[in-house]
Design a protein around this motif. Sequence first.
Motif, PDB file in Angstrom:
ATOM      1  N   LYS A   1       0.803  -1.228   0.000  1.00 57.12           N
ATOM      2  CA  LYS A   1       0.000   0.000   0.000  1.00 57.12           C
ATOM      3  C   LYS A   1       0.835   1.279   0.000  1.00 57.12           C
TER       4      LYS A   1
ATOM      5  N   THR B   1      -1.686   6.587   7.037  1.00 60.26           N
ATOM      6  CA  THR B   1      -2.342   6.674   8.352  1.00 60.26           C
ATOM      7  C   THR B   1      -1.754   5.674   9.348  1.00 60.26           C
ATOM      8  N   GLY B   2      -1.163   4.586   8.845  1.00 62.31           N
ATOM      9  CA  GLY B   2      -0.529   3.612   9.731  1.00 62.31           C
ATOM     10  C   GLY B   2       0.570   4.268  10.567  1.00 62.31           C
TER      11      GLY B   2
ATOM     12  N   TYR C   1      -0.694   5.482  13.951  1.00 63.92           N
ATOM     13  CA  TYR C   1      -0.847   4.428  14.963  1.00 63.92           C
ATOM     14  C   TYR C   1       0.532   3.939  15.424  1.00 63.92           C
ATOM     15  N   ARG C   2       1.457   3.899  14.484  1.00 63.64           N
ATOM     16  CA  ARG C   2       2.831   3.498  14.843  1.00 63.64           C
ATOM     17  C   ARG C   2       3.447   4.511  15.809  1.00 63.64           C
TER      18      ARG C   2
ATOM     19  N   ARG D   1       9.422   2.208  11.889  1.00 64.83           N
ATOM     20  CA  ARG D   1       9.312   1.154  10.859  1.00 64.83           C
ATOM     21  C   ARG D   1       9.699  -0.243  11.332  1.00 64.83           C
TER      22      ARG D   1
ATOM     23  N   GLY E   1       5.348  -2.023  14.729  1.00 55.78           N
ATOM     24  CA  GLY E   1       4.186  -2.431  13.920  1.00 55.78           C
ATOM     25  C   GLY E   1       3.204  -3.257  14.729  1.00 55.78           C
TER      26      GLY E   1
ATOM     27  N   SER F   1      -0.577  -2.243  15.920  1.00 57.44           N
ATOM     28  CA  SER F   1      -1.721  -3.097  15.667  1.00 57.44           C
ATOM     29  C   SER F   1      -2.539  -3.302  16.944  1.00 57.44           C
TER      30      SER F   1
ATOM     31  N   ARG G   1      -8.986   5.051  18.001  1.00 55.81           N
ATOM     32  CA  ARG G   1      -9.409   5.158  16.603  1.00 55.81           C
ATOM     33  C   ARG G   1     -10.153   6.474  16.368  1.00 55.81           C
TER      34      ARG G   1
ATOM     35  N   ASP H   1      -9.082   1.395   7.414  1.00 57.09           N
ATOM     36  CA  ASP H   1     -10.495   1.768   7.571  1.00 57.09           C
ATOM     37  C   ASP H   1     -10.823   3.031   6.788  1.00 57.09           C
ATOM     38  N   ILE H   2     -10.008   3.350   5.794  1.00 53.55           N
ATOM     39  CA  ILE H   2     -10.181   4.619   5.066  1.00 53.55           C
ATOM     40  C   ILE H   2     -11.502   4.607   4.297  1.00 53.55           C
TER      41      ILE H   2
ATOM     42  N   ARG I   1      -0.709 -10.644  12.184  1.00 55.91           N
ATOM     43  CA  ARG I   1      -1.190  -9.250  12.093  1.00 55.91           C
ATOM     44  C   ARG I   1      -2.521  -9.210  11.327  1.00 55.91           C
TER      45      ARG I   1
ATOM     46  N   ASP J   1      -5.838  -7.625  12.853  1.00 58.44           N
ATOM     47  CA  ASP J   1      -6.489  -6.490  12.189  1.00 58.44           C
ATOM     48  C   ASP J   1      -7.889  -6.836  11.677  1.00 58.44           C
TER      49      ASP J   1
ATOM     50  N   ARG K   1     -10.548  -7.660  15.056  1.00 59.67           N
ATOM     51  CA  ARG K   1     -10.767  -6.800  16.212  1.00 59.67           C
ATOM     52  C   ARG K   1     -12.227  -6.330  16.186  1.00 59.67           C
TER      53      ARG K   1
HETATM   54  O1  C5P Z   1       0.071   0.113   7.686  1.00 58.60           O
HETATM   55  P1  C5P Z   1       0.938  -0.098   8.882  1.00 58.60           P
HETATM   56  O2  C5P Z   1       1.564  -1.456   8.953  1.00 58.60           O
HETATM   57  O3  C5P Z   1       1.937   0.990   9.052  1.00 58.60           O
HETATM   58  O4  C5P Z   1      -0.056   0.018  10.127  1.00 58.60           O
HETATM   59  C1  C5P Z   1       0.319  -0.374  11.421  1.00 58.60           C
HETATM   60  C2  C5P Z   1      -0.915  -0.866  12.179  1.00 58.60           C
HETATM   61  O5  C5P Z   1      -1.794   0.223  12.413  1.00 58.60           O
HETATM   62  C3  C5P Z   1      -1.752  -1.902  11.396  1.00 58.60           C
HETATM   63  O6  C5P Z   1      -1.381  -3.225  11.689  1.00 58.60           O
HETATM   64  C4  C5P Z   1      -3.163  -1.626  11.867  1.00 58.60           C
HETATM   65  O7  C5P Z   1      -3.478  -2.398  12.992  1.00 58.60           O
HETATM   66  C5  C5P Z   1      -3.146  -0.182  12.295  1.00 58.60           C
HETATM   67  N1  C5P Z   1      -3.858   0.697  11.367  1.00 58.60           N
HETATM   68  C6  C5P Z   1      -5.210   0.851  11.543  1.00 58.60           C
HETATM   69  N2  C5P Z   1      -5.904   1.728  10.760  1.00 58.60           N
HETATM   70  C7  C5P Z   1      -5.289   2.429   9.807  1.00 58.60           C
HETATM   71  C8  C5P Z   1      -3.898   2.264   9.590  1.00 58.60           C
HETATM   72  C9  C5P Z   1      -3.207   1.375  10.389  1.00 58.60           C
HETATM   73  O8  C5P Z   1      -5.810   0.196  12.395  1.00 58.60           O
HETATM   74  N3  C5P Z   1      -5.994   3.294   9.078  1.00 58.60           N
END
Ligand code: C5P
Length: 221
Positions: A15, A33-34, A37-38, A89, A94, A98, A107, A129-130, A178, A182, A185
């Motif tokens: 992605k 957006t990840g 959360y990271r 990263r 990660g 999650s 969220r 969830d976009i 993962r 994801d 949940r």
């Molecule tokens: O995409 P990335 O691996 O960087 O995202 C890290 C974690 O953040 C994902 O495993 C997911 O649980 C969470 N995430 C999410 N909603 C998003 C982007 C990421 O729940 N829009």
Amino acid sequence: MRLNVGIDGPVGAGKSTVADAVAAKLGILHLDTGAMYRALGLTALRRNMDVQNEQAIVALCNSLNFAVTHEADGQHTFVEGEDVTGLIRTQEVGMAASTVSRYAEVRKAMVRLQQKLASETDMLLDGRDICTTVLPDATAKIYLTASAEERARRRFLELQKKNSPETFEQVLEEVIKRDEQDMNRPVEPLRQAEDAVLVDSTNLTFDEVVDTILRIVEEKR
Ligand code: C5P
């Protein structure tokens, strides 16, 4: 009319890099957006907090100031004014991301910030969830996926380049774990939005994926 594109999909579907290339071709910004959360997961780890403690993580999230900027070298993610881009990263972060992303209040805060950013300028957002939650009225919605083995293979090659010690089996296990976390949940699980177009990249080259998505966006525009 505001051009908003949403790309959702599981870990390792490519992605981020695909989204970067598509956004560049469209001449719009890409919000990963990840990374947000990271950034929260990283902060919890740095403070030696238990990421399973929902109450504490929600309180932490609400006390922090998150920001994102777009520079010539891509997105920079900030927590309390500190640029954490280079620190988020790792596999450990990660996994923490999650876990903390399971919490409804976390969220809510992240979605609010993402919606604000997307309302200010034409933007492509990638995440989980976009298309279902953040941008229900997005111009174009994509669900980008590939088989778990292929996603693990790509991730494994990336890690090898960095001389990381993980075996393919370990990476595959991590991908499956993962996905499981994801997709199962209770709050906003990862799923394909009804009006999202499925792009399966298992047998496509990078350029083919980018072209396919650009075609979908042009059709919807
Ligand atoms: O995409 P990335 O691996 O960087 O995202 C890290 C974690 O953040 C994902 O495993 C997911 O649980 C969470 N995430 C999410 N909603 C998003 C982007 C990421 O729940 N829009």
